[in-house]
Design a protein around this motif. Structure first.
Motif, PDB file in Angstrom:
ATOM      1  N   VAL A 294      39.820  99.885 -72.615  1.00  0.00           N
ATOM      2  CA  VAL A 294      40.690 100.456 -73.649  1.00  0.00           C
ATOM      3  C   VAL A 294      40.290 101.913 -73.852  1.00  0.00           C
ATOM      4  O   VAL A 294      39.136 102.218 -74.155  1.00  0.00           O
ATOM      5  N   THR A 295      41.225 102.808 -73.657  1.00  0.00           N
ATOM      6  CA  THR A 295      40.937 104.238 -73.671  1.00  0.00           C
ATOM      7  C   THR A 295      41.377 104.939 -74.946  1.00  0.00           C
ATOM      8  O   THR A 295      41.037 106.099 -75.150  1.00  0.00           O
ATOM      9  N   THR A 296      42.138 104.254 -75.792  1.00  0.00           N
ATOM     10  CA  THR A 296      42.621 104.904 -77.004  1.00  0.00           C
ATOM     11  C   THR A 296      42.931 103.888 -78.091  1.00  0.00           C
ATOM     12  O   THR A 296      43.504 102.819 -77.812  1.00  0.00           O
ATOM     13  N   LEU A 297      42.522 104.195 -79.314  1.00  0.00           N
ATOM     14  CA  LEU A 297      42.882 103.454 -80.520  1.00  0.00           C
ATOM     15  C   LEU A 297      43.374 104.464 -81.543  1.00  0.00           C
ATOM     16  O   LEU A 297      42.678 105.436 -81.844  1.00  0.00           O
ATOM     17  N   GLN A 298      44.567 104.251 -82.083  1.00  0.00           N
ATOM     18  CA  GLN A 298      45.124 105.147 -83.091  1.00  0.00           C
ATOM     19  C   GLN A 298      45.780 104.309 -84.181  1.00  0.00           C
ATOM     20  O   GLN A 298      46.405 103.278 -83.895  1.00  0.00           O
ATOM     21  N   SER A 299      45.642 104.764 -85.424  1.00  0.00           N
ATOM     22  CA  SER A 299      46.225 104.041 -86.548  1.00  0.00           C
ATOM     23  C   SER A 299      47.396 104.812 -87.137  1.00  0.00           C
ATOM     24  O   SER A 299      47.484 106.039 -87.020  1.00  0.00           O
ATOM     25  N   GLN A 300      48.295 104.072 -87.757  1.00  0.00           N
ATOM     26  CA  GLN A 300      49.425 104.646 -88.492  1.00  0.00           C
ATOM     27  C   GLN A 300      49.648 103.734 -89.692  1.00  0.00           C
ATOM     28  O   GLN A 300      50.319 102.709 -89.588  1.00  0.00           O
ATOM     29  N   GLY A 301      49.057 104.106 -90.837  1.00  0.00           N
ATOM     30  CA  GLY A 301      49.103 103.223 -91.993  1.00  0.00           C
ATOM     31  C   GLY A 301      48.366 101.936 -91.687  1.00  0.00           C
ATOM     32  O   GLY A 301      47.246 101.944 -91.176  1.00  0.00           O
ATOM     33  N   LEU A 303      49.086  99.912 -89.360  1.00  0.00           N
ATOM     34  CA  LEU A 303      49.305  99.559 -87.955  1.00  0.00           C
ATOM     35  C   LEU A 303      48.221 100.176 -87.080  1.00  0.00           C
ATOM     36  O   LEU A 303      47.755 101.284 -87.329  1.00  0.00           O
ATOM     37  N   LEU A 304      47.852  99.435 -86.044  1.00  0.00           N
ATOM     38  CA  LEU A 304      46.895  99.908 -85.051  1.00  0.00           C
ATOM     39  C   LEU A 304      47.553  99.855 -83.681  1.00  0.00           C
ATOM     40  O   LEU A 304      48.212  98.863 -83.348  1.00  0.00           O
ATOM     41  N   PHE A 305      47.367 100.911 -82.888  1.00  0.00           N
ATOM     42  CA  PHE A 305      47.918 100.989 -81.543  1.00  0.00           C
ATOM     43  C   PHE A 305      46.755 101.122 -80.563  1.00  0.00           C
ATOM     44  O   PHE A 305      45.888 101.981 -80.729  1.00  0.00           O
ATOM     45  N   SER A 306      46.739 100.283 -79.549  1.00  0.00           N
ATOM     46  CA  SER A 306      45.689 100.329 -78.535  1.00  0.00           C
ATOM     47  C   SER A 306      46.322 100.489 -77.160  1.00  0.00           C
ATOM     48  O   SER A 306      47.367  99.902 -76.866  1.00  0.00           O
ATOM     49  N   GLY A 307      45.672 101.290 -76.316  1.00  0.00           N
ATOM     50  CA  GLY A 307      46.155 101.504 -74.959  1.00  0.00           C
ATOM     51  C   GLY A 307      45.011 101.386 -73.976  1.00  0.00           C
ATOM     52  O   GLY A 307      43.881 101.772 -74.279  1.00  0.00           O
ATOM     53  N   SER A 308      45.289 100.848 -72.790  1.00  0.00           N
ATOM     54  CA  SER A 308      44.222 100.569 -71.830  1.00  0.00           C
ATOM     55  C   SER A 308      44.513 101.209 -70.484  1.00  0.00           C
ATOM     56  O   SER A 308      45.608 101.692 -70.213  1.00  0.00           O
TER      57      SER A 308
END
Length: 525
Positions: A294-301, A303-308
């Motif tokens: 997993v190369t990125t974790l970003q939040s928006q309120g 919500l959590l977004f993860s990308g690999s």
């Protein structure tokens, strides 16, 4: 053009090799050939002196080729459909006398401009402002290896490096304030709890360690399997969390009492995505999320977004009302995102229903995370461009681009929410940008920090004063109107992929792993 693609492939491999922590003797030989390969590529592109082949051209020939491209572009723009010309003439008349004419020739006088007209006016104003923008660069000296991550806190920038250190910089004076040493492996990620009031979770943690209520904290993750929480005022590591895996990404979510989320470099075991309570600093949930690093974790309120690395994007909901605070809402694989493989790190930046993705390609992917609809935003005029970073600041989408054929690094700005191209910013000898942080000064000017081989501060300048070496602002007309509604790669991108097998150097090991992927897999240790 087959040889051109082979040379571009070799240069791409060399650029990725240089990101590795150490090189074998064979790899050092390959890296030493970069200048020779670029010179040969420039010669080939001169031979194919069409307007589409301008990468790597140098000197007077480069200027000549650029003029040819601009002339052809102007001719193409001039050949607009008659309907579009008539529509633009009608809009011009409406601007002059305030009237509107329908298809039957009847004239109507609007009460107020439409939302589309307001957006167009706002975009034109923003474009004119950025065309006059000026930046000065300052290098922050201190790290001895590649800078992998950076965050901004007030007038401070915190940077993490493969040299195992976290450094705190006072940006107005471009000086190093503190060196936060403690990790025994390369630092891969940083996160700072937001200061949005009331930061009760920060005050509670400060009281636990007898610190001031206004204390600011920053979290760092490393290949040493630790997440460390630092108090910035005292440079003290107030807590270290052992995660049992090398940490590739982390994120703080200000939901309820706050949560820390971490991901290991490889999540094939039962650990996966780890959720830690900010108040107790204890693990409260583990989820199997991705099949690769997993190369990125970003939040928006909430919500959590993860990308690999395999190109998968997951969307999660975080709530403190459940025993297990994390719940997966959507998952979109590489067949949808168009990312993954050996292209590079997947980095994401969410905005509403859209997630902007960079994954080492020439374009920025835009995913509607609710529907799975994909669009592509051109970030480079050819497949020789590598998009490493995507980020947002109010009203702007920022994409970094690195040209593998000539080593030129560029930052492209797009207006939000339209995703329309504004300008490009570049400077001589600007290194490849691997991380980005931005904020506004008290006067409203932009201040950015980019990391890679060097840590560089971008300071927006007032007025027209300019020195040699300052940032050059230019517009690349080939990036205009390049928001593609198709989720398929362009023919050029696909042809380069098809040629990949043939373009691998004969002396390369069949088992050699691309350096960008190896970096993701944390062979930094």
């Amino acid at each position: 053009m087959g040889e051109v693609r082979k040379l571009q492939k070799k240069l791409r491999q060399i650029e990725n090799l240089e990101i590795k922590i150490s090189l074998t003797p064979e790899e050092k030989v390959k890296v030493s050939k970069k200048a020779e390969l670029r010179f040969r590529l420039a010669e080939l592109l001169l031979q194919h002196s069409g307007p589409q082949q301008t990468q790597g051209i140098v000197g007077k020939e480069e200027d000549k080729m650029k003029r040819q491209v601009e002339e052809v572009t102007e001719q193409l723009v001039a050949c607009r459909p008659a309907l579009k010309i008539a529509r633009e003439e009608r809009r011009e008349n409406e601007r002059i006398d305030g009237s509107q004419t329908d298809g039957r020739g009847e004239t109507h006088f609007p009460v107020s401009p439409s939302a589309e007209e307001q957006e167009d006016a706002e975009f034109k104003s923003r474009k004119q402002t950025w065309e006059k923008a000026k930046f000065r660069l300052r290098t922050l000296e201190g790290h001895s290896d590649i800078i992998t991550c950076a965050v901004a806190v007030d007038n401070l920038v915190i940077s993490g490096s493969r040299d195992t250190t976290v450094k705190v910089w006072h940006v107005p004076t471009a000086t190093e304030q503190r060196n936060l040493g403690g990790h025994s492996g390369g630092v891969t990620c940083l996160s700072a709890p937001p200061r949005a009031p009331p930061p009760e979770y920060c005050r509670r943690l400060a009281r636990v360690f007898d610190l001031a209520d206004k204390e600011r904290f920053v979290l760092s993750g490393s290949t040493d399997c630790c997440v460390r929480i630092w108090a910035l005022s005292s440079s003290q590591c107030v807590k270290s969390i052992y995660t049992f895996n090398a940490v590739s990404s982390l994120c703080f979510i200000a939901e309820g009492e706050g949560f820390i989320l971490t991901m290991p470099c490889i999540s094939l075991d039962i650990s996966g995505l780890q959720v830690w309570s900010w108040s107790s600093l204890e693990n409260c949930q583990s989820e199997n999320a991705h099949l690769d690093a997993v190369t990125t974790l970003q939040s928006q309120g909430p919500l959590l977004f993860s990308g690999s690395a395999e190109g998968c994007v997951c969307v999660w909901e975080v709530s403190d009302e459940r025993t297990e605070p994390l719940r997966r809402l959507h998952v979109w694989g590489p067949e949808v995102t168009g990312c993954g493989g050996d292209d590079g790190r997947l980095i994401l930046s969410p905005r509403g229903d859209r997630v902007f993705l960079s994954c080492g390609k020439a374009s920025i992917r835009i995913l509607n995370w609710r529907t799975g609809m994909m669009t592509r935003l051109t970030n480079h005029s050819s497949t020789a461009g590598v998009t490493d970073c995507v980020n947002q600041i109010p009203g702007l989408l920022i994409g970094s681009c690195f040209d593998i054929t000539n080593g030129e690094s560029t930052i492209n700005l797009f207006s939000l929410p339209q995703s329309k191209y504004l300008v490009s910013l570049t400077s001589s000898d600007l290194p490849r940008i691997l991380c980005f942080a931005a904020w506004l000064t008290a006067s409203g000017d932009h201040r950015w920090v980019t990391g890679g081989r060097n840590l560089i501060v971008w300071e927006q300048l007032p007025g027209s004063f300019k020195k040699r070496g300052d940032v050059t602002v230019r517009r690349d007309s080939r990036l205009e109107d390049c928001l593609l509604e198709s989720d398929r790669d362009s023919e050029d991108e696909q042809s380069e992929v098809d040629d990949d097998e043939d373009s691998i150097p004969q002396d390369a090991s069949e088992t050699e792993e691309p350096a960008s992927s190896s970096w993701l897999r944390c062979v930094l240790q």
